[in-house]
Motif scaffolding. Structure first.
Motif, PDB file in Angstrom:
ATOM      1  N   ILE A 169     -43.275  14.049 -16.920  1.00 29.28           N
ATOM      2  CA  ILE A 169     -42.208  13.289 -17.200  1.00 29.28           C
ATOM      3  C   ILE A 169     -40.792  13.793 -17.929  1.00 29.28           C
ATOM      4  O   ILE A 169     -39.639  13.072 -17.242  1.00 29.28           O
ATOM      5  N   PHE A 170     -40.843  14.757 -18.319  1.00 24.96           N
ATOM      6  CA  PHE A 170     -39.228  15.134 -19.209  1.00 24.96           C
ATOM      7  C   PHE A 170     -38.985  16.057 -17.375  1.00 24.96           C
ATOM      8  O   PHE A 170     -37.849  15.036 -17.663  1.00 24.96           O
ATOM      9  N   MET A 171     -39.163  16.194 -16.582  1.00 27.48           N
ATOM     10  CA  MET A 171     -38.679  17.017 -15.574  1.00 27.48           C
ATOM     11  C   MET A 171     -37.921  15.607 -14.473  1.00 27.48           C
ATOM     12  O   MET A 171     -36.974  15.512 -14.627  1.00 27.48           O
ATOM     13  N   ARG A 172     -38.612  14.658 -14.636  1.00 18.43           N
ATOM     14  CA  ARG A 172     -38.384  13.538 -13.426  1.00 18.43           C
ATOM     15  C   ARG A 172     -37.509  12.991 -14.042  1.00 18.43           C
ATOM     16  O   ARG A 172     -36.802  12.427 -13.965  1.00 18.43           O
ATOM     17  N   ALA A 173     -37.973  13.024 -15.643  1.00 22.67           N
ATOM     18  CA  ALA A 173     -36.646  12.155 -16.544  1.00 22.67           C
ATOM     19  C   ALA A 173     -35.701  12.450 -16.466  1.00 22.67           C
ATOM     20  O   ALA A 173     -33.942  12.015 -16.248  1.00 22.67           O
ATOM     21  N   GLY A 174     -35.473  14.161 -16.556  1.00 22.14           N
ATOM     22  CA  GLY A 174     -34.046  14.653 -16.726  1.00 22.14           C
ATOM     23  C   GLY A 174     -33.699  14.372 -14.834  1.00 22.14           C
ATOM     24  O   GLY A 174     -32.108  14.149 -15.086  1.00 22.14           O
ATOM     25  N   GLU A 191     -24.274  24.797 -15.553  1.00 23.93           N
ATOM     26  CA  GLU A 191     -24.064  23.366 -15.473  1.00 23.93           C
ATOM     27  C   GLU A 191     -25.274  23.527 -14.391  1.00 23.93           C
ATOM     28  O   GLU A 191     -26.939  22.665 -15.597  1.00 23.93           O
ATOM     29  N   ALA A 192     -25.714  24.153 -13.871  1.00 24.44           N
ATOM     30  CA  ALA A 192     -26.871  23.827 -13.448  1.00 24.44           C
ATOM     31  C   ALA A 192     -27.759  24.107 -13.957  1.00 24.44           C
ATOM     32  O   ALA A 192     -29.019  23.745 -14.255  1.00 24.44           O
ATOM     33  N   VAL A 193     -28.179  25.496 -13.946  1.00 20.88           N
ATOM     34  CA  VAL A 193     -29.197  26.361 -15.030  1.00 20.88           C
ATOM     35  C   VAL A 193     -29.409  25.841 -16.465  1.00 20.88           C
ATOM     36  O   VAL A 193     -30.318  25.453 -15.787  1.00 20.88           O
ATOM     37  N   ARG A 194     -27.955  25.515 -16.744  1.00 22.88           N
ATOM     38  CA  ARG A 194     -29.175  24.587 -18.193  1.00 22.88           C
ATOM     39  C   ARG A 194     -29.522  23.129 -18.215  1.00 22.88           C
ATOM     40  O   ARG A 194     -30.515  23.325 -18.580  1.00 22.88           O
ATOM     41  N   THR A 195     -29.271  22.954 -17.037  1.00 23.81           N
ATOM     42  CA  THR A 195     -30.075  21.297 -16.751  1.00 23.81           C
ATOM     43  C   THR A 195     -31.404  21.731 -16.648  1.00 23.81           C
ATOM     44  O   THR A 195     -31.896  20.838 -16.628  1.00 23.81           O
ATOM     45  N   THR A 223     -23.143  17.908 -11.271  1.00 23.55           N
ATOM     46  CA  THR A 223     -24.264  16.686 -11.178  1.00 23.55           C
ATOM     47  C   THR A 223     -24.889  16.593  -9.516  1.00 23.55           C
ATOM     48  O   THR A 223     -25.928  16.786 -10.559  1.00 23.55           O
ATOM     49  N   LEU A 224     -24.115  17.029  -9.371  1.00 20.10           N
ATOM     50  CA  LEU A 224     -25.001  17.091  -7.630  1.00 20.10           C
ATOM     51  C   LEU A 224     -25.599  17.854  -7.643  1.00 20.10           C
ATOM     52  O   LEU A 224     -26.489  17.684  -6.424  1.00 20.10           O
ATOM     53  N   LEU A 225     -25.131  18.824  -7.536  1.00 20.34           N
ATOM     54  CA  LEU A 225     -25.697  20.564  -7.801  1.00 20.34           C
ATOM     55  C   LEU A 225     -26.963  20.435  -8.546  1.00 20.34           C
ATOM     56  O   LEU A 225     -28.123  20.929  -7.980  1.00 20.34           O
ATOM     57  N   SER A 226     -26.914  19.771  -9.768  1.00 19.59           N
ATOM     58  CA  SER A 226     -27.741  19.977 -10.258  1.00 19.59           C
ATOM     59  C   SER A 226     -29.449  18.550 -10.426  1.00 19.59           C
ATOM     60  O   SER A 226     -29.720  19.109 -10.416  1.00 19.59           O
ATOM     61  N   LEU A 227     -28.560  17.826  -9.540  1.00 21.46           N
ATOM     62  CA  LEU A 227     -30.130  16.747  -8.973  1.00 21.46           C
ATOM     63  C   LEU A 227     -30.371  17.502  -7.963  1.00 21.46           C
ATOM     64  O   LEU A 227     -31.768  17.117  -7.667  1.00 21.46           O
ATOM     65  N   GLY A 228     -29.914  18.048  -7.346  1.00 20.53           N
ATOM     66  CA  GLY A 228     -30.682  19.190  -6.364  1.00 20.53           C
ATOM     67  C   GLY A 228     -31.653  20.458  -6.534  1.00 20.53           C
ATOM     68  O   GLY A 228     -32.938  20.212  -6.458  1.00 20.53           O
ATOM     69  N   VAL A 229     -31.214  20.708  -7.642  1.00 24.07           N
ATOM     70  CA  VAL A 229     -32.298  21.923  -8.369  1.00 24.07           C
ATOM     71  C   VAL A 229     -33.070  21.529  -9.240  1.00 24.07           C
ATOM     72  O   VAL A 229     -33.883  22.037  -9.245  1.00 24.07           O
ATOM     73  N   GLY A 284     -31.759  10.436 -15.284  1.00 28.93           N
ATOM     74  CA  GLY A 284     -30.766  10.764 -16.134  1.00 28.93           C
ATOM     75  C   GLY A 284     -29.649  11.126 -15.146  1.00 28.93           C
ATOM     76  O   GLY A 284     -28.101  11.147 -15.252  1.00 28.93           O
ATOM     77  N   LEU A 285     -29.433  12.447 -13.986  1.00 25.62           N
ATOM     78  CA  LEU A 285     -28.231  12.960 -13.876  1.00 25.62           C
ATOM     79  C   LEU A 285     -27.417  12.229 -13.151  1.00 25.62           C
ATOM     80  O   LEU A 285     -26.407  11.831 -12.077  1.00 25.62           O
ATOM     81  N   SER A 286     -28.617  10.775 -12.355  1.00 28.22           N
ATOM     82  CA  SER A 286     -27.979   9.939 -10.817  1.00 28.22           C
ATOM     83  C   SER A 286     -26.643   9.017 -12.546  1.00 28.22           C
ATOM     84  O   SER A 286     -26.114   8.025 -11.871  1.00 28.22           O
ATOM     85  N   ALA A 287     -26.709   8.675 -13.847  1.00 27.78           N
ATOM     86  CA  ALA A 287     -26.721   8.110 -14.883  1.00 27.78           C
ATOM     87  C   ALA A 287     -25.308   9.257 -14.972  1.00 27.78           C
ATOM     88  O   ALA A 287     -24.278   8.181 -15.712  1.00 27.78           O
ATOM     89  N   THR A 288     -25.419   9.899 -15.041  1.00 27.85           N
ATOM     90  CA  THR A 288     -24.109  10.949 -15.051  1.00 27.85           C
ATOM     91  C   THR A 288     -23.131  10.960 -14.638  1.00 27.85           C
ATOM     92  O   THR A 288     -21.852  11.120 -14.598  1.00 27.85           O
ATOM     93  N   LEU A 289     -24.180  10.584 -12.887  1.00 31.37           N
ATOM     94  CA  LEU A 289     -22.630  10.842 -12.055  1.00 31.37           C
ATOM     95  C   LEU A 289     -21.512   9.161 -12.653  1.00 31.37           C
ATOM     96  O   LEU A 289     -20.182   9.764 -12.295  1.00 31.37           O
TER      97      LEU A 289
END
Length: 420
Positions: free
Chosen positions: A142-147, A336-340, A279-285, A150-155
């Motif tokens: 759930i933590f992973m899915r919520a994260g 930022e992708a690594v930190r996310t 954010t787009l990169l983090s979404l893929g990661v 959440g990235l979609s809201a970041t956009l």
């Protein structure tokens, strides 16, 4: 709908709305603080220091309240206090020009006190509530899915930040604060607490005795588990490093590297573009990691944290030494992708090692460790930036992450020896 499903949806909603608010406020924060208010590197770190000292003072108290009375109530109160702090932060520029009693910078510092107090009510309580409601075996997923969601809201928040900043540089903070206030109202109506068991007080025990007993219980848990002591060390150094990086990387781009002259874009648009790309990169990661990582396996989690910490160190050094904008841009996106990805993995590792009855208290103590690291490390990194250069201060921030590698390495060895 089961209580687990309801809790999962509410937790995801919280992550979505807080991600929206945070992206709205922090995407173009440098436009407000560096350009509009003219803060220097030391002042930027002083803002962070006031915030972290507040967290350091109140974190343990609010965590104990969550474990003693109600985690739901703690989260809701925190949302309202956070919203008020952010609205005041955005209003600092207006108040400084209208009210002669305090300068804009002093109003900004006052807002950090309110911001920090609100953060302590949410920190620990939010995660403790969700883990209890959904169960430890489901928490990592759930933590992973919520994260990821959440990235979609970041956009959306990035677009809001750039647009609002073009109107007034402080508007992103004002609107972000109102989003937190709205979330507080929503949680007041829909957030339920079904799995929390309030500790039974001893006969004749005062409220103060109940609070101190809960705090001492949490401290005992940390002392009795070596892995939690290791996590305290990780959090301490990570906080020291993150404060320096977060407060200075945008100032580094503005003053040391500069934006390409071939494109006549404002600083707000550039920071919005960088945030959008990261954010787009983090979404893929995150989507890749959600499918491939076994979040219930502590060995996998620890190895992941070791590699990700090494990557964070390399990325910060690369940003500090970047000879041009493109180099710096690629390094920022990678960081930022690594930190996310590191966030939910760290949360999972932490919650795998905490008992339910003292979860909010222990999590708050971890946040205190983070605040202590930021309080001690932030001004030091800021002084380095003022005394030498922003590049040197960013390198110093990277160096503060190095001890974490030793902690992860030792913990991994201990786990292998225990399992063999």
């Amino acid at each position: 709908m089961t209580s687990k499903d309801n809790a999962s949806r509410i937790y995801t909603l919280m992550k979505w709305m807080t991600s929206l608010a945070n992206a709205t406020m922090f995407t173009t924060y440098a436009v407000y603080q560096v350009i509009a208010m003219g803060l220097n590197p030391l002042q930027l770190l002083l803002v962070g220091m006031v915030l972290e000292v507040t967290v350091l003072v109140f974190e343990g108290i609010t965590g104990v309240i969550a474990d003693t009375y109600s985690r739901r109530l703690s989260v809701i109160v925190g949302m309202f206090v956070l919203g008020s702090g952010f609205v005041l932060e955005g209003s600092a520029m207006w108040l400084g020009s209208e009210v002669s009693l305090l300068s804009a910078f002093m109003w900004l510092l006052l807002s950090q006190v309110i911001f920090g107090l609100g953060a302590t009510f949410v920190s620990g309580a939010e995660t403790a509530w969700s883990v209890d409601e959904v169960g430890e075996e489901h928490a990592g997923t759930i933590f992973m899915r919520a994260g990821r969601i959440g990235l979609s809201a970041t956009l959306l928040g990035i677009a809001l930040s750039v647009g609002l900043s073009a109107l007034e540089p402080n508007l992103p903070y004002v609107i972000g604060g109102f989003i937190y206030l709205l979330l507080g109202v929503i949680l007041l109506v829909y957030m339920k607490e079904t799995k929390f068991t309030k500790p039974q007080p001893s006969a004749g025990a005062s409220n103060w005795h109940r609070l101190t007993s809960t705090w001492l219980s949490g401290a005992k848990v940390i002392r009795s588990q070596p892995v939690l002591l290791m996590i305290v060390i990780v959090t301490l150094f990570s906080g020291a490093a993150s404060e320096g990086y977060d407060r200075l990387w945008q100032a580094h781009l503005i003053t040391d590297i500069g934006f390409p002259n071939s494109l006549a874009l404002s600083a707000a648009v550039w920071f919005g573009t960088i945030a959008l790309l990261s954010t787009l990169l983090s979404l893929g990661v995150m989507a890749f990691a959600e499918k491939r990582l076994n979040m219930g396996n502590e060995q996998v989690v620890l190895r992941g944290m070791f590699v990700l910490t090494l990557a964070r160190i390399g990325a910060i050094v690369s940003i500090a030494l970047a000879p041009n904008f493109v180099w710096a841009l690629v390094s920022v996106l990678f960081f930022e992708a690594v930190r996310t990805l590191s966030g939910p993995i760290y949360d999972t590792w932490l919650n795998l090692n905490i008992e339910s009855r003292s979860r909010a208290t222990v999590l708050s103590m971890m946040s205190q460790s983070d605040a202590l690291g930021q309080t001690a490390g932030g001004p030091l990194v800021g002084w380095v930036g003022k005394r030498f250069s922003l590049r040197t201060s960013l390198v110093a921030a990277a160096v503060l992450l190095v001890p974490i590698l030793a902690v992860y390495g030792r913990t991994l060895r201990n786990r292998r020896e225990r399992d063999s």
